[in-house]
Design a protein around this motif. Structure first.
Motif, short mmCIF file in Angstrom:
data_model
loop_
_atom_site.label_atom_id
_atom_site.label_comp_id
_atom_site.label_asym_id
_atom_site.label_seq_id
_atom_site.Cartn_x
_atom_site.Cartn_y
_atom_site.Cartn_z
N ASP A 1 0.20 -6.64 -0.26
CA ASP A 1 1.00 -5.86 -1.21
C ASP A 1 0.12 -4.89 -1.99
OD1 ASP A 1 3.59 -5.31 -2.08
OD2 ASP A 1 3.29 -6.43 -3.92
N HIS B 1 -0.40 -2.06 0.22
CA HIS B 1 0.85 -1.31 0.18
C HIS B 1 0.90 -0.42 -1.06
CE1 HIS B 1 5.48 -1.64 0.94
NE2 HIS B 1 5.03 -0.40 0.94
N LEU C 1 3.54 4.35 5.87
CA LEU C 1 4.14 3.04 5.63
C LEU C 1 4.26 2.23 6.92
CD1 LEU C 1 5.29 1.27 3.44
CD2 LEU C 1 7.51 2.37 3.76
N VAL D 1 2.48 -1.41 7.78
CA VAL D 1 3.21 -2.58 8.27
C VAL D 1 2.48 -3.20 9.46
CG1 VAL D 1 5.30 -3.29 9.48
CG2 VAL D 1 5.47 -1.92 7.40
N HIS E 1 9.02 3.58 -0.82
CA HIS E 1 7.72 2.91 -0.94
C HIS E 1 7.76 1.87 -2.06
CE1 HIS E 1 4.83 4.69 1.83
NE2 HIS E 1 5.43 5.85 1.68
N GLY F 1 9.70 -1.12 -1.15
CA GLY F 1 8.88 -1.97 -0.29
C GLY F 1 7.90 -2.80 -1.10
N ASP F 2 7.30 -2.19 -2.12
CA ASP F 2 6.41 -2.94 -3.01
C ASP F 2 7.15 -4.04 -3.75
OD1 ASP F 2 4.10 -1.57 -2.41
OD2 ASP F 2 4.43 -0.04 -3.92
N SER G 1 7.23 -7.13 5.64
CA SER G 1 6.88 -5.96 6.45
C SER G 1 8.05 -5.53 7.32
CB SER G 1 5.67 -6.29 7.33
OG SER G 1 4.55 -6.61 6.54
N VAL H 1 10.65 -3.60 5.48
CA VAL H 1 10.25 -2.24 5.13
C VAL H 1 10.39 -1.29 6.31
CG1 VAL H 1 8.29 -0.81 4.39
CG2 VAL H 1 8.71 -3.01 3.29
N SER I 1 13.56 1.16 6.55
CA SER I 1 13.57 2.28 5.60
C SER I 1 12.53 3.33 5.98
CB SER I 1 13.29 1.76 4.18
OG SER I 1 14.32 0.91 3.75
#
Length: 313
Positions: free
Chosen positions: A64, A67, A112, A116, A172, A175-176, A207, A210, A213
């Motif tokens: 993370d 990320h 991104l 992943v 983003h 995702g975090d 992952s 995410v 998206s």
């Protein structure tokens, strides 16, 4: 040769004003300011999370943190893109620099997806060779991360939703946020069961969440760069609709494409019906396309009766 007419919403039929090199929309200052705030939050917490993840031995936190660093870089790229996009159009770039924002959005999505892949690779290594995890510190850092990401998502959610660059940054951050939730779940699970494999397994799950998206962001950006037909517009249906308008006998050579994430263009040839005023047709066609499909700039060429049929042969 038949004269070509550019439609203008007020005078000739397209929806821009008549200023010099007027085709480029303006980058949103408010969106850029929101990104600056989120950039600071993201970069600051990424450092905290990286140290916390290393001390706790948590892949979920380390992943993370990576990320978050990627997001900070993406936000910086987006801010640079806003600055470039704000430059006025000129005689060499009459549509301005707005597509820089699309390129930035594409880079965000691609970055991104690469991240992943890295997270999943690291998780596989942890599953093969489990490592000890300090669940208490991991939980504390993950909760702080969740609060930071919720604040960042709230800031970006208030911006303009039709801005692909801002949308990329927002995805983003989401995702975090999911990464923080996964880290919290992993920490609680390890505290209750002692099963350290929860850490890499939940990293993989986050992952995968995410990927969808990120892929949509990449595909939407590529669609714009390929000048694809605007979403929701069927060329044949639109051309038939134009042909049914008062004063228009025939239509042909209809093209529509996407200029940026929030702007589209079209061009079409029309012939006047008997008794119709040819000079009125560009305004009629452009107003209809703007109302039906939100097309910003329309170029209409008026051909003489039968001209379209002759061009087909």
């Amino acid at each position: 040769m038949a004269p070509e007419a550019h439609s203008d919403k007020n005078e000739h039929g397209h929806s821009h004003d008549d200023s010099h090199y007027h085709h480029a929309p303006v980058a949103t200052v408010d969106n850029a300011r929101r990104m600056k705030w989120v950039f600071g939050l993201t970069l600051g917490y990424a450092a905290v999370q990286a140290v916390g993840g290393w001390l706790a031995g948590s892949l979920a936190l380390i992943a993370d943190a990576g990320h978050m660093v990627s997001d900070a870089a993406a936000l910086l790229l987006a801010l640079v893109a806003y600055r470039i996009a704000a430059k006025p159009a000129d005689k060499h770039r009459t549509y301005g620099f707005q597509r820089v924002r699309v390129l930035a959005a594409l880079a965000n999505g691609a970055g991104l997806l690469l991240l992943v892949v890295w997270i999943i690779w690291e998780a596989i290594q942890r599953i093969r060779e489990p490592a000890p995890v300090m669940a208490g510190p991991m939980l504390t850092v993950a909760v702080i991360g969740l609060l930071v990401n919720v604040l960042a998502a709230f800031i970006l959610a208030k911006g303009q939703r039709n801005d692909g660059n801002l949308r990329g940054a927002y995805l983003h951050i989401i995702g975090d946020l999911l990464g923080s939730v996964g880290a919290i779940a992993a920490a609680i699970g390890i505290l209750l069961t002692g099963w350290t494999l929860l850490d890499p397994l939940l990293s993989v799950l986050v992952s995968l969440l995410v990927v969808r998206s990120a892929w949509k962001l990449v595909s939407d950006s590529v669609r714009v760069l390929l000048q694809a037909v605007p979403q929701g517009l069927d060329i044949e249906v639109a051309q038939a609709g134009l042909a049914s308008l008062p004063g228009i006998a025939e239509t042909g050579h209809f093209h529509a494409w996407t200029l940026t994430d929030d702007s589209s263009i079209a061009s079409v040839h029309v012939t006047p019906a008997p008794g119709a005023d040819p000079l009125a047709l560009p305004g009629i066609a452009a107003a209809w396309l703007q109302e039906q499909y939100s097309i910003d700039h329309v170029t209409v060429q008026v051909d003489p009766p039968g001209g379209l049929r002759l061009e087909k042969h």
